[in-house]
Design a protein around this motif. Structure first.
Motif, PDB file in Angstrom:
ATOM      1  N   GLN A 141       0.908  -1.144  -0.095  1.00 39.29           N
ATOM      2  CA  GLN A 141       0.116  -0.023   0.136  1.00 39.29           C
ATOM      3  C   GLN A 141       0.795   1.282   0.149  1.00 39.29           C
ATOM      4  O   GLN A 141       0.608   2.158  -0.666  1.00 39.29           O
ATOM      5  CB  GLN A 141      -0.908   0.097   1.330  1.00 39.29           C
ATOM      6  N   LEU A 142       2.046   1.134   0.691  1.00 41.85           N
ATOM      7  CA  LEU A 142       2.883   2.368   0.765  1.00 41.85           C
ATOM      8  C   LEU A 142       3.286   2.588  -0.641  1.00 41.85           C
ATOM      9  O   LEU A 142       3.591   3.617  -1.007  1.00 41.85           O
ATOM     10  CB  LEU A 142       4.025   2.028   1.823  1.00 41.85           C
ATOM     11  N   ALA A 143       3.769   1.319  -1.076  1.00 45.05           N
ATOM     12  CA  ALA A 143       4.491   1.584  -2.661  1.00 45.05           C
ATOM     13  C   ALA A 143       3.703   2.095  -3.452  1.00 45.05           C
ATOM     14  O   ALA A 143       3.937   2.845  -4.407  1.00 45.05           O
ATOM     15  CB  ALA A 143       4.800  -0.007  -2.998  1.00 45.05           C
ATOM     16  N   TYR A 144       2.204   1.563  -3.531  1.00 46.43           N
ATOM     17  CA  TYR A 144       1.313   2.379  -4.524  1.00 46.43           C
ATOM     18  C   TYR A 144       1.107   3.603  -4.300  1.00 46.43           C
ATOM     19  O   TYR A 144       0.929   4.341  -5.449  1.00 46.43           O
ATOM     20  CB  TYR A 144      -0.014   1.285  -4.597  1.00 46.43           C
ATOM     21  N   PHE A 145       0.751   3.999  -3.042  1.00 44.16           N
ATOM     22  CA  PHE A 145       0.650   5.491  -2.658  1.00 44.16           C
ATOM     23  C   PHE A 145       1.712   6.248  -3.215  1.00 44.16           C
ATOM     24  O   PHE A 145       1.743   7.354  -3.857  1.00 44.16           O
ATOM     25  CB  PHE A 145       0.522   5.685  -1.316  1.00 44.16           C
ATOM     26  N   SER A 146       3.222   5.701  -2.959  1.00 44.33           N
ATOM     27  CA  SER A 146       4.330   6.520  -3.563  1.00 44.33           C
ATOM     28  C   SER A 146       4.285   6.670  -4.946  1.00 44.33           C
ATOM     29  O   SER A 146       4.830   7.511  -5.520  1.00 44.33           O
ATOM     30  CB  SER A 146       5.487   5.699  -2.764  1.00 44.33           C
ATOM     31  N   LEU A 147       3.960   5.423  -5.491  1.00 42.80           N
ATOM     32  CA  LEU A 147       4.035   5.439  -7.098  1.00 42.80           C
ATOM     33  C   LEU A 147       3.061   6.469  -7.649  1.00 42.80           C
ATOM     34  O   LEU A 147       3.637   7.085  -8.603  1.00 42.80           O
ATOM     35  CB  LEU A 147       3.722   3.918  -7.417  1.00 42.80           C
ATOM     36  N   ILE A 148       1.975   6.337  -7.259  1.00 45.06           N
ATOM     37  CA  ILE A 148       1.019   7.455  -7.705  1.00 45.06           C
ATOM     38  C   ILE A 148       1.410   8.811  -7.579  1.00 45.06           C
ATOM     39  O   ILE A 148       1.102   9.798  -8.273  1.00 45.06           O
ATOM     40  CB  ILE A 148      -0.506   7.022  -7.268  1.00 45.06           C
ATOM     41  N   SER A 149       1.768   9.027  -6.268  1.00 45.41           N
ATOM     42  CA  SER A 149       2.379  10.356  -5.929  1.00 45.41           C
ATOM     43  C   SER A 149       3.456  10.954  -6.859  1.00 45.41           C
ATOM     44  O   SER A 149       3.232  12.074  -7.320  1.00 45.41           O
ATOM     45  CB  SER A 149       2.730  10.416  -4.316  1.00 45.41           C
ATOM     46  N   PHE A 150       4.148   9.893  -7.006  1.00 42.65           N
ATOM     47  CA  PHE A 150       5.450  10.354  -7.763  1.00 42.65           C
ATOM     48  C   PHE A 150       5.044  10.710  -9.295  1.00 42.65           C
ATOM     49  O   PHE A 150       5.361  11.736  -9.936  1.00 42.65           O
ATOM     50  CB  PHE A 150       6.238   9.155  -8.018  1.00 42.65           C
ATOM     51  N   ILE A 151       4.019   9.934  -9.863  1.00 42.76           N
ATOM     52  CA  ILE A 151       3.392  10.055 -10.913  1.00 42.76           C
ATOM     53  C   ILE A 151       2.687  11.406 -11.224  1.00 42.76           C
ATOM     54  O   ILE A 151       2.903  12.155 -12.312  1.00 42.76           O
ATOM     55  CB  ILE A 151       2.300   8.935 -11.421  1.00 42.76           C
ATOM     56  N   VAL A 152       1.854  11.675 -10.219  1.00 45.28           N
ATOM     57  CA  VAL A 152       1.037  12.918 -10.194  1.00 45.28           C
ATOM     58  C   VAL A 152       2.096  13.993 -10.201  1.00 45.28           C
ATOM     59  O   VAL A 152       2.082  15.003 -10.882  1.00 45.28           O
ATOM     60  CB  VAL A 152       0.101  13.000  -9.030  1.00 45.28           C
ATOM     61  N   LEU A 153       3.066  14.143  -9.372  1.00 46.58           N
ATOM     62  CA  LEU A 153       3.891  15.278  -8.994  1.00 46.58           C
ATOM     63  C   LEU A 153       4.960  15.658 -10.251  1.00 46.58           C
ATOM     64  O   LEU A 153       5.435  16.690 -10.292  1.00 46.58           O
ATOM     65  CB  LEU A 153       4.582  15.053  -7.636  1.00 46.58           C
ATOM     66  N   SER A 154       5.121  14.419 -11.068  1.00 45.79           N
ATOM     67  CA  SER A 154       6.181  14.478 -12.030  1.00 45.79           C
ATOM     68  C   SER A 154       5.545  14.600 -13.294  1.00 45.79           C
ATOM     69  O   SER A 154       6.167  15.206 -14.265  1.00 45.79           O
ATOM     70  CB  SER A 154       7.110  13.077 -12.228  1.00 45.79           C
ATOM     71  N   SER A 155       4.132  14.299 -13.673  1.00 46.37           N
ATOM     72  CA  SER A 155       3.738  14.271 -14.883  1.00 46.37           C
ATOM     73  C   SER A 155       2.297  14.950 -15.235  1.00 46.37           C
ATOM     74  O   SER A 155       2.059  14.990 -16.287  1.00 46.37           O
ATOM     75  CB  SER A 155       3.646  12.570 -15.327  1.00 46.37           C
ATOM     76  N   VAL A 156       1.673  15.237 -14.120  1.00 41.50           N
ATOM     77  CA  VAL A 156       0.345  15.972 -14.448  1.00 41.50           C
ATOM     78  C   VAL A 156       0.697  17.733 -14.723  1.00 41.50           C
ATOM     79  O   VAL A 156       1.393  18.330 -13.724  1.00 41.50           O
ATOM     80  CB  VAL A 156      -0.538  15.957 -13.152  1.00 41.50           C
ATOM     81  N   ARG A 157       0.182  17.854 -15.872  1.00 44.05           N
ATOM     82  CA  ARG A 157       0.488  19.150 -16.277  1.00 44.05           C
ATOM     83  C   ARG A 157      -0.303  20.395 -15.495  1.00 44.05           C
ATOM     84  O   ARG A 157      -1.362  20.384 -15.318  1.00 44.05           O
ATOM     85  CB  ARG A 157       0.216  19.453 -17.738  1.00 44.05           C
ATOM     86  N   GLU A 158       0.551  21.224 -15.063  1.00 41.84           N
ATOM     87  CA  GLU A 158      -0.136  22.589 -14.382  1.00 41.84           C
ATOM     88  C   GLU A 158       1.020  23.580 -14.403  1.00 41.84           C
ATOM     89  O   GLU A 158       1.956  23.504 -13.622  1.00 41.84           O
ATOM     90  CB  GLU A 158      -0.514  22.169 -12.830  1.00 41.84           C
ATOM     91  N   GLU A 159       0.628  24.527 -15.223  1.00 34.87           N
ATOM     92  CA  GLU A 159       1.860  25.642 -15.498  1.00 34.87           C
ATOM     93  C   GLU A 159       2.118  26.464 -14.114  1.00 34.87           C
ATOM     94  O   GLU A 159       3.366  26.796 -14.019  1.00 34.87           O
ATOM     95  CB  GLU A 159       1.405  26.545 -16.412  1.00 34.87           C
ATOM     96  N   THR A 160       1.213  26.589 -13.175  1.00 34.73           N
ATOM     97  CA  THR A 160       1.400  27.382 -12.021  1.00 34.73           C
ATOM     98  C   THR A 160       2.062  26.700 -10.752  1.00 34.73           C
ATOM     99  O   THR A 160       1.967  27.222  -9.670  1.00 34.73           O
ATOM    100  CB  THR A 160      -0.022  28.149 -11.704  1.00 34.73           C
ATOM    101  N   PHE A 161       2.271  25.510 -10.833  1.00 32.69           N
ATOM    102  CA  PHE A 161       2.606  24.717  -9.843  1.00 32.69           C
ATOM    103  C   PHE A 161       4.376  24.782  -9.803  1.00 32.69           C
ATOM    104  O   PHE A 161       4.762  24.233 -11.064  1.00 32.69           O
ATOM    105  CB  PHE A 161       2.289  23.215  -9.961  1.00 32.69           C
ATOM    106  N   TYR A 162       4.755  25.181  -8.982  1.00 29.09           N
ATOM    107  CA  TYR A 162       6.405  25.321  -9.069  1.00 29.09           C
ATOM    108  C   TYR A 162       7.229  24.196  -9.019  1.00 29.09           C
ATOM    109  O   TYR A 162       6.820  23.222  -8.665  1.00 29.09           O
ATOM    110  CB  TYR A 162       6.734  26.142  -7.643  1.00 29.09           C
ATOM    111  N   LEU A 163       8.354  24.137 -10.160  1.00 35.13           N
ATOM    112  CA  LEU A 163       9.064  23.029 -10.218  1.00 35.13           C
ATOM    113  C   LEU A 163       9.867  22.728  -9.194  1.00 35.13           C
ATOM    114  O   LEU A 163       9.973  21.436  -8.933  1.00 35.13           O
ATOM    115  CB  LEU A 163       9.988  23.630 -11.590  1.00 35.13           C
ATOM    116  N   GLY A 164      10.234  23.797  -8.124  1.00 35.24           N
ATOM    117  CA  GLY A 164      10.851  23.365  -6.948  1.00 35.24           C
ATOM    118  C   GLY A 164      10.267  22.326  -6.062  1.00 35.24           C
ATOM    119  O   GLY A 164      10.402  21.208  -5.579  1.00 35.24           O
TER     120      GLY A 164
END
Length: 400
Positions: free
Chosen positions: A172-195
């Motif tokens: 469950q931790l692994a799946y949560f971490s994978l989805i968090s990584f996918i969302v934070l790296s791949s979902v387009r939102e221009e106003t969300f800071y790169l840092g």
């Protein structure tokens, strides 16, 4: 369903609509933040699930009050798939429940699909009917969630060799971490800071490492390929920024080389408990693959072919070995037959109706993990799929 005539919208109604949109979006944000915390056994509703039920309740009230609402064509098609899958799961489970004289046990197992479908529709509804930054709110939800979990990590003790933190098990931790990584790296939102993206991705990858899930780690490969192409694009569009980042990376590498014994650092990492477990599990890949038929429950397809057309339903598992099938695709096929498989496959692959590179990479990532794990019950994956379908006011989806 039909679009509201924007010429008839007054300033007061716009303000009111924005307030309602933010109000409904707050339930999704809080759900994401609280989703890592399991207070009850797996498969049972957690405290954060009741937030979504409350949000869905207010969404239904809002729809009843408005009497008319708008969904894009893609959101409408996706909603119809959700409705079809929910109804089919109810029909299969009800039929088996009546046959085996235990309707409630079977119908209860339809709650996962219905609950997740309602949440996905709620996100689509908010995005298409209110001027609120749905993607940005979800991104901040995942960022806050991983930050809080990182701060609380020292307080979680585990009797597992693999970390599980606030979850009931490491997967469950692994799946949560994978989805968090996918969302934070791949979902387009221009106003969300790169840092902030980089910070969230680093924490998510750390959680992936300590969960020691080989499947989840391998499932990040499509995302890293996506990031490689993104870097190439950045080089072409902004060579100065790329040069500055390259210089900073070089300086960091020189600093580490000058002030740390790199060989000793690597040996320490590999000799740590997490490093030893990763090395051990990686060395047992052949064994894990050869035993997958038994451990994952795949043998049921050969021993119980009578269930493959219309499904066995979810209940009375003793009929076929007493263990869940650990695969998103195989489990939905066995439980709900060919119609269920077709509908679930269409839902999981729906983001590919826009063949953008991010959508392809993200779909490949969660599909890889779904081959060996029962992922469709995990609510966050439905949030991720919904994000890939959303369009901004300019009609853009999740592309570079």
């Amino acid at each position: 369903m039909k679009p509201i005539d924007s010429s008839s919208v007054t300033q007061a109604s716009i303000v009111g609509s924005a307030f309602v949109g933010w109000f409904l979006l707050a339930f999704v944000f809080l759900y994401i933040v609280l989703s890592p915390y399991y207070f009850f056994s797996s498969g049972e509703p957690q405290l954060c699930d009741y937030l979504i039920l409350l949000g869905v309740f207010f969404t239904i009230i809002d729809i009843s009050y408005r009497k008319v609402f708008f969904l894009t064509s893609s959101a409408t098609a996706f909603t119809l798939l959700l409705i079809a899958l929910s109804l089919w799961s109810l029909m299969v489970n009800l039929a088996w429940g009546l046959t085996l004289a235990d309707s409630m046990r079977f119908i209860k197992n339809s709650q996962y699909i219905i609950f997740n479908s309602l949440l996905a529709f709620m996100l689509l509804y908010i995005n298409d009917n209110y001027v609120v930054p749905v993607k940005k709110a979800v991104l901040y939800g995942f960022l806050v969630s991983v930050l809080i979990l990182l701060l609380l990590q020292p307080y979680f003790e585990s009797d597992f060799a693999r970390a599980r933190l606030s979850f009931n098990n490491p997967n469950q931790l692994a799946y949560f971490s994978l989805i968090s990584f996918i969302v934070l790296s791949s979902v387009r939102e221009e106003t969300f800071y790169l840092g902030l993206r980089l910070l969230g991705c680093a924490i998510s990858l750390w959680f992936l490492l300590i969960s020691v899930s080989i499947s989840a780690l391998l499932s990040t490969i499509p995302i890293f390929i996506l990031l490689f192409f993104y870097i190439l694009k950045s080089v072409r569009s902004n060579p100065l920024l790329f040069a500055m980042l390259s210089m900073l990376s070089l300086l960091l590498a020189l600093f580490i080389y000058a002030y740390f014994d790199v060989n000793q650092l690597i040996n320490s990492m590999m000799n740590s408990q997490t490093g030893e477990i990763i090395t051990s599990r990686a060395g047992r890949v052949d064994e894990l693959v050869s035993n997958a038929n038994e451990q994952r429950g795949y043998y049921r397809f050969f021993e119980y072919p009578e269930y493959l057309v219309f499904g066995a339903g979810q209940g009375f598992e003793s009929r076929y070995g007493g263990m869940e099938i650990h695969s998103s695709f195989f489990s939905i096929w066995f439980y709900y037959g060919v119609p269920g498989l077709v509908l679930m496959f269409a839902i999981l692959m729906f983001p590919l109706y826009r063949m953008t590179l991010p959508n392809i990479a993200v779909t490949a990532s969660y599909s890889l993990y779904g081959i060996t794990h029962l992922g469709w019950r995990f609510t966050l994956i439905w949030i991720l799929i919904s994000l890939l379908i959303l369009k901004d006011p300019a009609g853009r989806g999740n592309e570079f």
